[in-house]
Design an enzyme around this catalytic site. Structure first.
Site, PDB file in Angstrom:
ATOM      1  N   LYS A 126      24.013 -25.247 -30.196  1.00 31.67           N
ATOM      2  CA  LYS A 126      23.452 -23.888 -30.360  1.00 31.67           C
ATOM      3  C   LYS A 126      22.683 -23.847 -31.671  1.00 31.67           C
ATOM      4  CE  LYS A 126      23.576 -19.855 -28.263  1.00 31.67           C
ATOM      5  NZ  LYS A 126      23.823 -19.553 -26.835  1.00 31.67           N
ATOM      6  N   ASP A 166      18.208 -17.160 -26.320  1.00 34.46           N
ATOM      7  CA  ASP A 166      19.450 -16.392 -26.450  1.00 34.46           C
ATOM      8  C   ASP A 166      18.981 -15.052 -27.035  1.00 34.46           C
ATOM      9  OD1 ASP A 166      22.610 -16.880 -26.366  1.00 34.46           O
ATOM     10  OD2 ASP A 166      22.235 -15.694 -28.144  1.00 34.46           O
TER      11      ASP A 166
HETATM   12  P1  NDP Z   1      18.345 -10.172 -25.515  1.00 30.28           P
HETATM   13  O1  NDP Z   1      17.848 -10.343 -26.888  1.00 30.28           O
HETATM   14  O2  NDP Z   1      17.391 -10.247 -24.379  1.00 30.28           O
HETATM   15  O3  NDP Z   1      19.127  -8.786 -25.369  1.00 30.28           O
HETATM   16  C1  NDP Z   1      20.207  -8.497 -26.190  1.00 30.28           C
HETATM   17  C2  NDP Z   1      20.648  -7.073 -25.919  1.00 30.28           C
HETATM   18  O4  NDP Z   1      21.878  -6.844 -26.606  1.00 30.28           O
HETATM   19  C3  NDP Z   1      19.675  -6.044 -26.444  1.00 30.28           C
HETATM   20  O5  NDP Z   1      19.737  -4.899 -25.660  1.00 30.28           O
HETATM   21  C4  NDP Z   1      20.197  -5.793 -27.854  1.00 30.28           C
HETATM   22  O6  NDP Z   1      19.847  -4.516 -28.374  1.00 30.28           O
HETATM   23  C5  NDP Z   1      21.697  -5.881 -27.636  1.00 30.28           C
HETATM   24  N1  NDP Z   1      22.340  -6.365 -28.848  1.00 30.28           N
HETATM   25  C6  NDP Z   1      22.090  -7.529 -29.479  1.00 30.28           C
HETATM   26  N2  NDP Z   1      22.815  -7.634 -30.595  1.00 30.28           N
HETATM   27  C7  NDP Z   1      23.535  -6.513 -30.670  1.00 30.28           C
HETATM   28  C8  NDP Z   1      24.479  -6.026 -31.610  1.00 30.28           C
HETATM   29  N3  NDP Z   1      24.803  -6.737 -32.699  1.00 30.28           N
HETATM   30  N4  NDP Z   1      25.063  -4.814 -31.338  1.00 30.28           N
HETATM   31  C9  NDP Z   1      24.708  -4.109 -30.245  1.00 30.28           C
HETATM   32  N5  NDP Z   1      23.812  -4.514 -29.333  1.00 30.28           N
HETATM   33  C10 NDP Z   1      23.240  -5.697 -29.544  1.00 30.28           C
HETATM   34  O7  NDP Z   1      19.517 -11.253 -25.336  1.00 30.28           O
HETATM   35  P2  NDP Z   1      20.175 -11.797 -23.996  1.00 30.28           P
HETATM   36  O8  NDP Z   1      20.203 -10.739 -22.962  1.00 30.28           O
HETATM   37  O9  NDP Z   1      19.569 -13.106 -23.696  1.00 30.28           O
HETATM   38  O10 NDP Z   1      21.661 -12.099 -24.508  1.00 30.28           O
HETATM   39  C11 NDP Z   1      22.723 -11.149 -24.388  1.00 30.28           C
HETATM   40  C12 NDP Z   1      24.056 -11.878 -24.456  1.00 30.28           C
HETATM   41  O11 NDP Z   1      24.146 -12.828 -23.378  1.00 30.28           O
HETATM   42  C13 NDP Z   1      24.303 -12.697 -25.726  1.00 30.28           C
HETATM   43  O12 NDP Z   1      25.684 -12.673 -26.027  1.00 30.28           O
HETATM   44  C14 NDP Z   1      23.915 -14.107 -25.312  1.00 30.28           C
HETATM   45  O13 NDP Z   1      24.541 -15.076 -26.114  1.00 30.28           O
HETATM   46  C15 NDP Z   1      24.433 -14.123 -23.891  1.00 30.28           C
HETATM   47  N6  NDP Z   1      23.846 -15.115 -22.976  1.00 30.28           N
HETATM   48  C16 NDP Z   1      22.511 -15.207 -22.790  1.00 30.28           C
HETATM   49  C17 NDP Z   1      21.998 -16.130 -21.906  1.00 30.28           C
HETATM   50  C18 NDP Z   1      20.544 -16.213 -21.595  1.00 30.28           C
HETATM   51  O14 NDP Z   1      20.180 -17.011 -20.732  1.00 30.28           O
HETATM   52  N7  NDP Z   1      19.679 -15.423 -22.220  1.00 30.28           N
HETATM   53  C19 NDP Z   1      22.869 -17.067 -21.192  1.00 30.28           C
HETATM   54  C20 NDP Z   1      24.275 -16.831 -21.397  1.00 30.28           C
HETATM   55  C21 NDP Z   1      24.726 -15.898 -22.286  1.00 30.28           C
HETATM   56  P3  NDP Z   1      18.503  -4.331 -29.249  1.00 30.28           P
HETATM   57  O15 NDP Z   1      17.369  -4.397 -28.270  1.00 30.28           O
HETATM   58  O16 NDP Z   1      18.673  -3.004 -29.873  1.00 30.28           O
HETATM   59  O17 NDP Z   1      18.463  -5.458 -30.215  1.00 30.28           O
HETATM   60  O1  2IT Z   2      24.575 -18.857 -24.008  1.00 26.89           O
HETATM   61  C1  2IT Z   2      23.882 -19.505 -23.212  1.00 26.89           C
HETATM   62  O2  2IT Z   2      24.385 -20.181 -22.304  1.00 26.89           O
HETATM   63  C2  2IT Z   2      22.436 -19.444 -23.345  1.00 26.89           C
HETATM   64  N1  2IT Z   2      21.927 -18.742 -24.205  1.00 26.89           N
HETATM   65  C3  2IT Z   2      21.554 -20.264 -22.444  1.00 26.89           C
HETATM   66  C4  2IT Z   2      21.424 -21.661 -22.959  1.00 26.89           C
HETATM   67  C5  2IT Z   2      20.456 -22.543 -22.239  1.00 26.89           C
HETATM   68  O3  2IT Z   2      20.308 -23.677 -22.703  1.00 26.89           O
HETATM   69  O4  2IT Z   2      19.857 -22.140 -21.245  1.00 26.89           O
END
Ligand code: NDP
Ligand code: 2IT
Length: 443
Positions: A126, A166
């Site tokens: 990561k 992420d």
């Molecule tokens: P994005 O940046 O697309 O969206 C994140 C969302 O969460 C936004 O709405 C953001 O609000 C909110 N957010 C982020 N940080 C905080 C915080 N500290 N407090 C409150 N709200 C918060 O990220 P993703 O959707 O990609 O990721 C969301 C979660 O999913 C994370 O935990 C990530 O690690 C996990 N994840 C993502 C994957 C992927 O493929 N993208 C795969 C597996 C897990 P704002 O817009 O106000 O910042």
């Molecule tokens: O938390 C996760 O699994 C991710 N942000 C996706 C990682 C990836 O390599 O697609």
């Protein structure tokens, strides 16, 4: 003292200012206690747990860039290459102001087991930075990404370490990062995933984490005599994972009534208008408070509180520790039947235990959100064979992978007399493959 307790103590003593990393290690090692006790002598001799909790390497670097006012800004970049026993390091990059080494390490540690559960050949890593793209111009984001890759490029490669998105890293950022990697190395290779479709990205990668979360949830409900049809669903977050979780939950017959971002949350009793959310978040990069302009009957509330909304299924898809014991109590009092983590470690350990004690089906993120990284691995396969598969092909593979992951969890939980404990099942099933590969490859 038991081997597990010893190693937890050592991790805390050695890494004193990394509470999220302690939390992730505790959660995993507590689950592994039964397996470790059955093999204690061998595992101690092989130092299996010490090797597992110490990353292969941690890279920390300066990222200087020039903002739109001509001022020089300096951020910190990280890449933690945790474990490559079963494949090249694989895991996202997070750009967010609260990023520090402990957060990247917790995410990298979780990624080892998640990637193992996918059944695909990917190790755990990561990275990220304390840079937040929110409110920055495209030029500023590009300047940052170029500087970040100017250091990162020497540590990664299609067969070495393959980053992706992420929080704060989506298609725009991946494009700028890929361009700089190619410029420096001259290589056109699958060094990043989540790429645009015109330069090697995979169809369905954008949707994969959210869709995968729902394929998993649907399977978990089915295996417990329920379905999503007619269920009220609350999804936190409004980013990549939350948006496509909402889309698939709706397609499977659920009604999503609430979403959040870091400033507040919306409640729409008639069901979220996802077209509006996509325009606000994906096109305008704006705040969720704008939603009431599209849907005047919806209600926007500043701050926290989304878990007070009554629902059958809760899907935390924003960030770590966003759902605590008080939230868990409200959800249980309101009759929640299933909680599945789209985010990484969004539920505190106390809240997780409370759900389990109260008979709520609980799916940990390292299983439930594995569809994103699994589809990244499918993108790597397509890049290697220099072909691209159709949306239907990738989506069908994703669904298969999620159903398989559920079966692995159920099976591991049953083998250790803990039927329905999917946290235990995920940690054990993920661990078994990694430890086997580690031992086979020697010290
Ligand atoms: P994005 O940046 O697309 O969206 C994140 C969302 O969460 C936004 O709405 C953001 O609000 C909110 N957010 C982020 N940080 C905080 C915080 N500290 N407090 C409150 N709200 C918060 O990220 P993703 O959707 O990609 O990721 C969301 C979660 O999913 C994370 O935990 C990530 O690690 C996990 N994840 C993502 C994957 C992927 O493929 N993208 C795969 C597996 C897990 P704002 O817009 O106000 O910042
Ligand atoms: O938390 C996760 O699994 C991710 N942000 C996706 C990682 C990836 O390599 O697609």
């Amino acid at each position: 003292m038991s081997y597990v307790d010893e190693v937890i103590e050592k991790v805390i003593a050695k890494n004193p200012s990394e509470p999220e990393f302690h939390q992730a290690v505790k959660e995993v090692l507590e689950s592994l206690r039964v397996v470790v006790e059955a093999n204690e002598e061998k595992y101690r001799k092989e130092a299996v747990l010490e090797r597992l909790v110490e990353p292969d390497r941690q890279i920390k670097f300066r990222v200087p860039w020039v903002d739109d006012n001509g001022n020089i800004q300096v951020n910190t970049g990280y890449r933690v290459q945790f474990n490559n026993s079963i494949g090249p390091y694989k895991g996202g990059l997070r750009f967010r102001d609260n990023v520090n080494l402990g957060i990247i390490k917790f995410l990298g540690f979780e990624q080892i087991f998640k990637n193992s559960l996918t059944g695909l050949p990917i190790g755990g890593g990561k990275g990220g930075s304390d840079f937040d793209p929110k409110g920055k111009s495209d030029r500023e984001v590009m300047a940052f990404c170029k500087s970040f890759m100017t250091e990162l490029y020497r540590h990664i490669g299609a067969d070495v370490d393959v980053p992706a998105g992420d929080i704060g890293v989506g298609g725009r950022e991946i494009g700028f990062l890929y361009g700089q990697y190619k410029r420096i190395t001259g290589l056109y290779e699958g060094v990043l995933t989540g790429k645009g479709l015109s330069y090697g990205g995979s169809l369905a990668r954008t949707e994969a984490t959210g869709y995968g979360l729902l394929y998993f949830t649907d399977e978990m409900l089915k295996q417990n005599g329920q379905t999503l049809q007619g269920k009220t669903v609350v999804v936190s977050g409004a980013g990549n994972v939350a948006i496509y979780a909402t889309e698939k939950a709706t397609q499977l017959g659920g009604k999503v009534v609430a979403l959040s971002d870091s400033t507040g949350w919306i409640y729409d009793a008639e069901g979220i208008d996802l077209k509006a959310v996509k325009e606000i978040k994906e096109v305008n990069r704006a705040r969720l408070s704008e939603y009431t302009k599209y849907r005047p009957n919806a209600k926007y509330t500043e701050g926290k509180g989304i878990w007070s909304v009554k629902c059958d299924v809760a899907l935390p898809c924003a960030t770590q520790n966003e759902l605590d014991i008080e939230d868990a109590k409200m959800l249980v009092a309101n009759g929640v039947i299933a909680v599945a983590e789209g985010a990484n470690m969004p539920t505190t350990i106390e809240a997780t235990q409370y759900f389990q004690e109260n008979g709520v089906l609980f799916a940990p993120g390292k299983a439930a959100n594995a569809g994103g990284v699994a589809t990244s691995a499918l993108e790597m396969s397509q890049n290697s064979e220099r072909l691209s598969w159709t949306f239907e092909e990738v989506d069908a593979k994703l669904k298969d992978i999620m159903v398989n992951i559920f079966a692995k969890l159920s099976d591991a939980a049953e083998r250790y007399n803990a039927k329905g404990n999917y946290v235990l099942g995920a940690n054990i099933a993920g661990f078994e493959k990694v430890v086997d590969a580690m031992l086979a490859q020697g010290v």
